[in-house]
Design a protein around this motif. Sequence first.
Motif, PDB file in Angstrom:
ATOM      1  N   ALA A 161      10.844  -3.946  -2.233  1.00 43.97           N
ATOM      2  CA  ALA A 161      10.764  -3.308  -3.554  1.00 43.97           C
ATOM      3  C   ALA A 161      10.011  -1.981  -3.473  1.00 43.97           C
ATOM      4  CB  ALA A 161      10.066  -4.251  -4.541  1.00 43.97           C
ATOM      5  N   HIS A 162      10.695  -0.939  -2.996  1.00 47.36           N
ATOM      6  CA  HIS A 162      10.118   0.418  -3.045  1.00 47.36           C
ATOM      7  C   HIS A 162      11.244   1.392  -3.383  1.00 47.36           C
ATOM      8  CE1 HIS A 162       7.971   4.086  -2.192  1.00 47.36           C
ATOM      9  NE2 HIS A 162       6.857   3.384  -1.948  1.00 47.36           N
ATOM     10  N   PRO A 163      11.003   2.311  -4.334  1.00 51.61           N
ATOM     11  CA  PRO A 163      12.105   3.182  -4.772  1.00 51.61           C
ATOM     12  C   PRO A 163      12.496   4.261  -3.762  1.00 51.61           C
ATOM     13  CG  PRO A 163      10.053   3.713  -5.955  1.00 51.61           C
ATOM     14  CD  PRO A 163       9.776   2.499  -5.127  1.00 51.61           C
ATOM     15  N   ALA A 191     -12.560  -1.221  -0.972  1.00 51.62           N
ATOM     16  CA  ALA A 191     -12.344  -1.360  -2.419  1.00 51.62           C
ATOM     17  C   ALA A 191     -11.857  -2.760  -2.789  1.00 51.62           C
ATOM     18  CB  ALA A 191     -11.335  -0.316  -2.893  1.00 51.62           C
ATOM     19  N   TYR A 192     -11.280  -3.469  -1.806  1.00 50.01           N
ATOM     20  CA  TYR A 192     -10.682  -4.787  -2.086  1.00 50.01           C
ATOM     21  C   TYR A 192     -11.330  -5.903  -1.283  1.00 50.01           C
ATOM     22  CZ  TYR A 192      -6.953  -2.147  -4.376  1.00 50.01           C
ATOM     23  OH  TYR A 192      -6.246  -1.331  -5.215  1.00 50.01           O
ATOM     24  N   GLY A 193     -12.499  -5.612  -0.668  1.00 48.70           N
ATOM     25  CA  GLY A 193     -13.093  -6.568   0.267  1.00 48.70           C
ATOM     26  C   GLY A 193     -14.008  -7.601  -0.366  1.00 48.70           C
ATOM     27  N   PRO A 239       4.732  -1.986  -2.419  1.00 44.68           N
ATOM     28  CA  PRO A 239       3.469  -1.271  -2.592  1.00 44.68           C
ATOM     29  C   PRO A 239       2.673  -1.932  -3.714  1.00 44.68           C
ATOM     30  CG  PRO A 239       5.228  -0.096  -3.736  1.00 44.68           C
ATOM     31  CD  PRO A 239       5.860  -1.304  -3.101  1.00 44.68           C
ATOM     32  N   LEU A 240       1.349  -1.938  -3.580  1.00 42.89           N
ATOM     33  CA  LEU A 240       0.516  -2.508  -4.643  1.00 42.89           C
ATOM     34  C   LEU A 240       0.585  -1.584  -5.859  1.00 42.89           C
ATOM     35  CD1 LEU A 240      -1.535  -4.727  -5.419  1.00 42.89           C
ATOM     36  CD2 LEU A 240      -3.343  -3.223  -4.572  1.00 42.89           C
ATOM     37  N   TRP A 241       1.055  -2.108  -6.950  1.00 46.73           N
ATOM     38  CA  TRP A 241       1.142  -1.334  -8.205  1.00 46.73           C
ATOM     39  C   TRP A 241       0.348  -2.084  -9.271  1.00 46.73           C
ATOM     40  CZ3 TRP A 241       6.838   0.756  -9.241  1.00 46.73           C
ATOM     41  CH2 TRP A 241       7.106   1.791  -8.321  1.00 46.73           C
ATOM     42  N   MET A 284       2.308  -5.509   2.425  1.00 40.07           N
ATOM     43  CA  MET A 284       1.946  -4.630   1.312  1.00 40.07           C
ATOM     44  C   MET A 284       1.323  -3.320   1.774  1.00 40.07           C
ATOM     45  SD  MET A 284      -0.998  -5.209  -1.467  1.00 40.07           S
ATOM     46  CE  MET A 284      -0.478  -6.692  -2.262  1.00 40.07           C
ATOM     47  N   THR A 285       1.671  -2.240   1.095  1.00 43.75           N
ATOM     48  CA  THR A 285       0.951  -0.974   1.269  1.00 43.75           C
ATOM     49  C   THR A 285       0.052  -0.792   0.046  1.00 43.75           C
ATOM     50  OG1 THR A 285       2.773   0.205   0.206  1.00 43.75           O
ATOM     51  CG2 THR A 285       2.776   0.165   2.620  1.00 43.75           C
ATOM     52  N   THR A 286      -1.017  -0.041   0.223  1.00 43.16           N
ATOM     53  CA  THR A 286      -1.952   0.177  -0.892  1.00 43.16           C
ATOM     54  C   THR A 286      -2.285   1.664  -1.008  1.00 43.16           C
ATOM     55  OG1 THR A 286      -3.949   0.068   0.439  1.00 43.16           O
ATOM     56  CG2 THR A 286      -3.075  -2.040  -0.366  1.00 43.16           C
TER      57      THR A 286
END
Length: 331
Positions: free
Chosen positions: A18-20, A162-164, A109-111, A154-156
Amino acid sequence: MAVVCSPEKLMNILLVHAHPEPKSFSSALASRAREILTKAGHTVTVSDLYAMKFDPVSDRRNFSTTKDPDYYKQQQEETYATEHQGFSPLLEAEIQKLEAADALIFNYPLWWFGQPAILKGWVDRVFAYARIYGNGKLYENGLGQGTKRGLVLMTTGGGPDAYGGYGFNPSMETILKPVHHGIFWFNGFRPLAPFLAWSPAHGDDAFRHQYLEQLDAKLANLFTESPLELPPMADFPNYGKDSQKRFHVTISLNAVPDATFNEMVPKEKELVAELRRTGRILDFQMTATTESEWHAYAIFREPSREALDKTLATLPLFPYLNFDIRELAQN
Ligand code: FAD
């Protein structure tokens, strides 16, 4: 519960991408995943949602049949469509891909701390009540039967700090719960540790190529890696509360650390990580190791106090540790 999954057997893999932008790094991960898994002999089916122009809106267009023309209730229409072969041809095709998959991979990608809507919509439409889940088909009794696998690639935008867990965002573990628990495990697919390509836009090609190489290694173990273990339905009789107990354990030192202690620390960390993977430790925090009065605090999930004692006795550092144990009330 032992997870039986033969590594020699060639598997069916459904990769939902799912990436445009086809030239994005996320799309590069999808292409690489397809290539690596195909080379390994597996059958890889790709649902490239943007390329398919997949419509994420879930409504009557899901069906060729109608149960109630006056009031649209999705799960009722899904039950009726299951009984009367009434899914639209597009959904029927996606459902059949899902039913055939030994491993389900979501690449996105994380959205907004979640999935792009096109992927969420794919789940809303394809995981149909009665056909895929429900009527007892949940968790270990669900489509994945507790043996199939689910993996997030996933890409971020943000980085690992920031997510640890101590960052300004929620931890990645928290962010992934809706996918790992709510989609994969709810349907009997055991989640693997996610593959996270942190901030690919903030580095150079060499930085990004490392991720592609790491992906090869990750996918080589798609069917041999030990998945995260989430609690089975069987632990919650009559759809009620957990039959297992929870204990708050405060751990302190009963001796001054010596050379043997220091040698055993890596093994201790490995075991704690394993207990977290298997869901026996639900939370683990500790004071800085430089603290003279070092303490660790853990929440264990165990069937009984005796079982907890046995688990604690397996800790390599057990002879050096004191345990203050309190059983927690189930509110
Ligand atoms: P891209 O920018 O497409 O790619 C990065 C670079 O990789 C590009 O220069 C590209 O040319 C290059 N590249 C492509 N293929 C290769 C290859 N084979 N080898 C080497 N280099 C290659 N981020 C968060 O952290 N949290 C959020 O909640 C969040 N919400 C968002 C919401 C929205 C609506 C949007 C649009 C973005 C959000 N972001 C968020 C940021 C988003 O997660 C990142 O922008 C995205 O994950 C980066 O991955 P990408 O594939 O899009 O990168």
